[in-house]
Design a protein around this motif. Structure first.
Motif, PDB file in Angstrom:
ATOM      1  N   VAL A  59      21.447  28.902  26.160  1.00 21.80           N
ATOM      2  CA  VAL A  59      22.857  27.955  25.910  1.00 21.80           C
ATOM      3  C   VAL A  59      22.466  26.414  26.417  1.00 21.80           C
ATOM      4  O   VAL A  59      22.767  25.627  25.804  1.00 21.80           O
ATOM      5  N   GLY A  98      48.307  33.743  29.571  1.00 20.65           N
ATOM      6  CA  GLY A  98      48.142  34.628  31.069  1.00 20.65           C
ATOM      7  C   GLY A  98      46.713  34.678  31.196  1.00 20.65           C
ATOM      8  O   GLY A  98      46.289  35.055  32.379  1.00 20.65           O
ATOM      9  N   ASP A  99      45.939  34.414  30.487  1.00 15.91           N
ATOM     10  CA  ASP A  99      44.333  34.579  30.515  1.00 15.91           C
ATOM     11  C   ASP A  99      43.774  33.332  30.781  1.00 15.91           C
ATOM     12  O   ASP A  99      44.011  32.223  30.181  1.00 15.91           O
ATOM     13  N   LEU A 100      42.836  33.022  31.698  1.00 17.18           N
ATOM     14  CA  LEU A 100      42.042  31.780  32.160  1.00 17.18           C
ATOM     15  C   LEU A 100      40.757  31.817  31.685  1.00 17.18           C
ATOM     16  O   LEU A 100      39.924  31.009  32.174  1.00 17.18           O
ATOM     17  N   ASP A 102      37.366  31.451  29.915  1.00 17.63           N
ATOM     18  CA  ASP A 102      36.982  30.508  28.952  1.00 17.63           C
ATOM     19  C   ASP A 102      35.624  30.228  28.528  1.00 17.63           C
ATOM     20  O   ASP A 102      35.318  29.424  27.838  1.00 17.63           O
ATOM     21  N   ILE A 103      34.831  30.807  29.419  1.00 20.52           N
ATOM     22  CA  ILE A 103      33.422  30.400  29.188  1.00 20.52           C
ATOM     23  C   ILE A 103      33.045  31.016  27.654  1.00 20.52           C
ATOM     24  O   ILE A 103      32.301  30.166  27.075  1.00 20.52           O
ATOM     25  N   LEU A 107      31.771  28.608  24.433  1.00 19.97           N
ATOM     26  CA  LEU A 107      30.651  28.835  23.819  1.00 19.97           C
ATOM     27  C   LEU A 107      30.738  29.046  22.461  1.00 19.97           C
ATOM     28  O   LEU A 107      30.026  28.301  21.435  1.00 19.97           O
ATOM     29  N   VAL A 124      43.280  27.380  27.680  1.00 17.82           N
ATOM     30  CA  VAL A 124      43.460  28.705  28.111  1.00 17.82           C
ATOM     31  C   VAL A 124      44.821  28.702  28.447  1.00 17.82           C
ATOM     32  O   VAL A 124      45.700  27.808  28.309  1.00 17.82           O
ATOM     33  N   LEU A 149      41.334  40.216  29.713  1.00 23.82           N
ATOM     34  CA  LEU A 149      41.954  41.178  30.493  1.00 23.82           C
ATOM     35  C   LEU A 149      42.641  42.156  29.647  1.00 23.82           C
ATOM     36  O   LEU A 149      43.138  41.906  28.652  1.00 23.82           O
ATOM     37  N   MET A 153      45.366  41.475  26.386  1.00 28.34           N
ATOM     38  CA  MET A 153      44.874  41.546  25.042  1.00 28.34           C
ATOM     39  C   MET A 153      46.214  41.721  24.317  1.00 28.34           C
ATOM     40  O   MET A 153      46.081  41.547  23.088  1.00 28.34           O
ATOM     41  N   ASP A 196      31.552  40.453  18.918  1.00 29.17           N
ATOM     42  CA  ASP A 196      31.414  40.280  20.349  1.00 29.17           C
ATOM     43  C   ASP A 196      30.503  39.538  20.679  1.00 29.17           C
ATOM     44  O   ASP A 196      30.033  39.175  22.030  1.00 29.17           O
TER      45      ASP A 196
ATOM     46  N   GLU B  94      51.507  36.841  40.454  1.00 27.12           N
ATOM     47  CA  GLU B  94      52.510  36.007  39.616  1.00 27.12           C
ATOM     48  C   GLU B  94      53.979  36.293  39.878  1.00 27.12           C
ATOM     49  O   GLU B  94      54.653  35.394  40.231  1.00 27.12           O
ATOM     50  N   PHE B 133      45.984  28.001  37.584  1.00 31.67           N
ATOM     51  CA  PHE B 133      46.781  28.188  36.237  1.00 31.67           C
ATOM     52  C   PHE B 133      47.392  26.821  36.147  1.00 31.67           C
ATOM     53  O   PHE B 133      47.701  26.310  34.917  1.00 31.67           O
ATOM     54  N   ARG B 135      46.434  23.059  35.357  1.00 30.87           N
ATOM     55  CA  ARG B 135      45.056  22.360  35.039  1.00 30.87           C
ATOM     56  C   ARG B 135      45.326  20.841  34.784  1.00 30.87           C
ATOM     57  O   ARG B 135      46.269  20.576  34.207  1.00 30.87           O
ATOM     58  N   VAL B 179      26.810  26.417  32.302  1.00 29.27           N
ATOM     59  CA  VAL B 179      26.323  26.252  30.999  1.00 29.27           C
ATOM     60  C   VAL B 179      25.276  25.439  30.577  1.00 29.27           C
ATOM     61  O   VAL B 179      24.498  25.532  29.600  1.00 29.27           O
ATOM     62  N   PHE B 236      21.895  33.959  28.146  1.00 26.64           N
ATOM     63  CA  PHE B 236      22.125  32.583  27.956  1.00 26.64           C
ATOM     64  C   PHE B 236      21.614  31.655  28.863  1.00 26.64           C
ATOM     65  O   PHE B 236      21.670  30.605  28.275  1.00 26.64           O
TER      66      PHE B 236
END
Ligand code: B12
Lengths: 220, 458
Positions: A59, A98-100, A102-103, A107, A124, A149, A153, A196, B94, B133, B135, B179, B236
């Motif tokens: 990467v 609600g989801d953080l 982000d890698i 990409l 995010v 998570l 989902m 995926d 939370e 949470f 940012r 990365v 990666f």
């Protein structure tokens, strides 16, 4: 004399200094800027992509190539109008409410941009309404959602419902991904595609764009 | 006053084994962690579902089924004791009322198992680091910070034995270091941002646990080194980069212990062996039996000096035999039985070395967990007390250790590894010893939209 092939090679090598020299030389020689983009810069990334997919490039190396391509773009862009900048299509992408994580998403953004897509990254923890508002504002071809998570989902589904409620669902293709997400889940909640990994995600977008652009779709 | 670790906790490498350590910790139920026996540590999570007022009763039922099922199986298999980890999903932190409810369900299940089967248990409560949470993240105040503390406090009052967290201070910068495979940026994120945040965070967590008769157990470099491991596993980033990050993350994790944490450190903190070598505290580890949660190249070696042995996480889904958490429980118990039987037989060292030998030559990330390597690097790390310099040194020592191992053919490597090690070596050499000077140098490459310096005390 610099050639378009040298530009491609330079992108592959990720040489940020050399690319400026090469691209400037081609511009000075009167090479068509669009050719520099398509047959030099993007052509270089087209060599990078399969090498990444097969595991021959890491990467960080792909990122250097992408940065190199962008460095070259900076020199060419002022010479053409925005409409002339080739784009394979517009994609909006984000990690759901609600989801953080982000890698993986980041990409994806890098791969999509470097393969010629215009990408709008919403970041995010993107709320359902924010996805919908962005679709209205940017009129993308594709919307991508990432969830890592099991408890987020379901936010993919609620975001799709939001797009339906706001009457914009049918104007976009929806692709989804992330650790707990499967093809089966994608089918269940009415997404159009699942992948995926970043390389096949771009191939998925290519496929969707070719379907969108096919005459059958246009007349429909 | 922060503790200082100026020498390693072991004088003889042969004493550095699984199941025991110089500073064991005794739980409320009387399990002595690090007192000779390796205990299973079970972790579990929800299947795909939303969490809200409507679905909460369903989530509660799932958790009570899980705890009942796993503890029943543990009793049937004569487990000497079980450590349960409740690692919350973000919604549980939370909305502390949800997290508190689940924690109570688990505590209640533990009480029932004690009454029914005489089973000893303990619980580690691991809220989420909600601070990211915002940012850029707000690390030292605000609603996320307060909400987190609220959950900790009530869970401790309700009877939790241990506090943990996978804290994320500095991760906003470290992600891009990963990365880009940029070791300078990684050292900045871990050695300055990460360590500073750990000092602040763990001082609070230690105070809170002391006030509520609970143990501050330890943190994990999950967001840093495990992310690196997962990225390397996917091909990666170079495996050598992930291996160097693992050890570079040690000084950061150590800060929790300087502030007063006592272990067992968190399961996914694969840097645990270094923490145990330096602090003498017990550690939790995970490896092959956590493949349900993520893959790794350190399945056996991770157990070599473990004091509790974990499955990291598994969803409540049905497998052919039973629900997945029960399956994990059984696997962990058998793993622990084998380790403990070797101890009883006087073959503990032999068993440790088999665990080490079976992995250490096959991947650089396994190599850096070899007890002798751990001890060698730890011995150097305790010579400096400055967290930033320690972080830089950790990277430097690991690069040197790996170069030597690859040249001597002690560990398998990719043909590109040497190039990356050379690149890292050169980059580390350019880092000045003065953190302020380094920060000034880094300003031009740092994305200042991503973090707020004052939230890290800089
Ligand atoms: C790294 C990591 C983290 C890092 C995230 C860093 C970051 N900036 O993203 C940190 C430490 C912060 C973290 C936090 C948490 N995490 Co986490 N994390 C992971 C881990 C180990 C790897 C994820 C990753 O980055 N993989 C590498 C990337 C490249 O892969 P990827 O994300 O899968 O993306 C690829 C594909 O999936 C696909 N893809 C992804 N998105 C999309 C989108 C589209 C449109 C398409 C087409 C394709 C696609 O392409 C990508 C590129 O190839 C996973 C383990 C796992 N099995 O995934 C756990 C995991 C997801 N986390 C988990 C948990 C529990 C958490 C926490 C709740 C922990 C806690 N107690 O605090 C928090 C939640 C924070 C939040 N609110 O989101 C659990 C989830 C369990 C569950 N119930 O679902 C996992 C599975 C770990 C585990 N086994 O327990 N985590």
């Amino acid at each position: 004399m610099a050639t378009l092939k040298d530009v491609s090679q330079c992108v592959l090598d990720g040489d940020l200094d050399e690319i400026k020299v090469l691209v400037q030389a081609l511009i000075d020689d009167g090479t068509d800027p669009i050719a520099i983009i398509n047959d030099g810069l993007i052509a270089g990334m087209n060599i990078v992509a399969p090498l990444f997919k097969s595991g021959e490039m890491f990467v960080p190396e792909v990122m250097e190539s992408a940065d190199t391509m962008n460095e070259g773009m900076k020199l060419v862009k002022p010479l053409i109008t925005d409409e002339d900048i080739p784009s394979k299509g517009k994609i909006i992408i984000g990690t759901v409410n609600g989801d953080l994580h982000d890698i993986g998403k980041n990409l994806l953004v890098m791969m999509m941009e470097s393969r010629g897509y215009t990408v709008i990254d919403l970041g995010v923890d993107v709320k359902e309404e924010a996805f919908s508002a962005a679709v209205k504002e940017h009129q993308p071809n594709i919307v991508g959602m990432s969830s890592l998570l099991t408890t987020t989902m379901m936010k993919i589904e609620s975001t799709i419902k939001q797009l339906v409620a706001d009457g914009v669902r049918n104007q976009v293709k929806i692709i989804i991904g992330g650790a707990p997400v499967t093809q089966e889940f994608a089918d269940d909640i009415g997404a159009d595609g699942y992948s995926d990994d970043a390389s096949t995600a771009v191939e998925l977008c290519d496929l969707m764009m070719s379907e969108q652009n096919s005459p059958e779709e246009l007349s429909a | 006053m922060a503790k200082k670790f100026t020498k390693v906790a072991y004088t003889n490498l042969d004493d550095f084994v699984y199941g025991s350590c110089p500073n064991p910790v005794t739980t409320k139920s009387g399990m002595v962690i690090g007192g000779g026996v390796v205990y299973p540590e079970i972790n579990f999570t929800l299947p795909g579902m939303d969490i809200n007022d409507v679905t909460m009763p369903k989530a509660a039922t799932i958790y009570s089924n899980i705890i009942e099922g796993v503890l029943k199986r543990a009793a049937e298999l004569y487990a000497p004791g079980v450590l349960i980890e409740f690692e919350t999903l973000p919604d549980f932190t939370e909305h502390p009322k949800y997290g508190i409810e689940v924690n109570r369900i688990l505590l209640n299940g533990m009480k029932e198992a004690s009454e029914k089967y005489g089973l000893k248990t303990a619980i580690r409560t691991t809220p989420n680091d909600l601070r990211e949470f915002s940012r850029p993240p707000i690390m030292r105040s605000g609603k996320y910070w307060e909400t987190m503390l609220e959950l900790y406090e009530q869970c401790a009052k309700d009877g939790s034995d241990f506090f943990s967290i996978e804290s994320t201070g500095g991760k906003e910068i470290h992600d891009s270091a990963l990365v880009k495979a940029d070791i300078r940026l990684a050292i900045f994120a871990l050695g300055i941002l990460g360590c500073n945040d750990m000092e602040f965070l763990w001082k609070h967590l230690v105070d809170l646990s002391n006030a509520n008769s609970c143990f501050a157990a330890g943190d994990s470099s999950c967001g840093f080194a495990n992310t690196a491991m997962v990225l390397a596993e996917k091909g990666f980033i170079p495996h050598v980069f992930a291996a160097v990050i693992r050890v570079t993350a040690v000084p950061r994790a150590l800060v929790a212990f300087e502030q007063g944490a006592v272990g067992p450190s968190k399961d996914c903190a694969y840097e645990g062996p270094y923490l145990k070598a330096i602090t003498g505290s017990p550690i939790s580890m995970e490896g092959k039996t956590a493949a349900c949660a993520h893959l790794s190249p350190v399945g056996n070696i991770a157990a070599a000096v473990a004091d509790t042995w974990s499955n990291e996480s598994v969803q409540q889904v049905k497998l052919l035999s039973e629900m997945a958490p029960i399956v994990s429980m059984e696997q962990l118990i058998y793993d622990c039985r084998l380790m403990n039987a070797a101890t009883v037989n006087g073959q503990q060292l032999m068993f440790r070395d088999l665990l080490v030998r079976s992995d250490s030559a096959l991947d650089v990330q396994a190599y850096v967990l070899r007890p002798d390597v751990v001890m060698r690097i730890s011995t150097e790390l305790v010579k400096t007390q400055d967290n930033f310099l320690r972080t830089k040194l950790a990277a430097q020592l690991t690069v040197a250790e790996l170069k030597k191992a690859i040249i001597e053919g002690k560990v398998k490597s990719d043909k590109r590894d040497m190039k990356w090690l050379d690149k890292m070596e050169k980059a580390i050499e350019t880092i000045p010893d003065d953190p302020q000077e380094f920060y000034n140098e880094m300003k031009s490459v740092l994305d200042m939209d991503k973090f707020i310096p004052s939230e890290y005390g800089i």
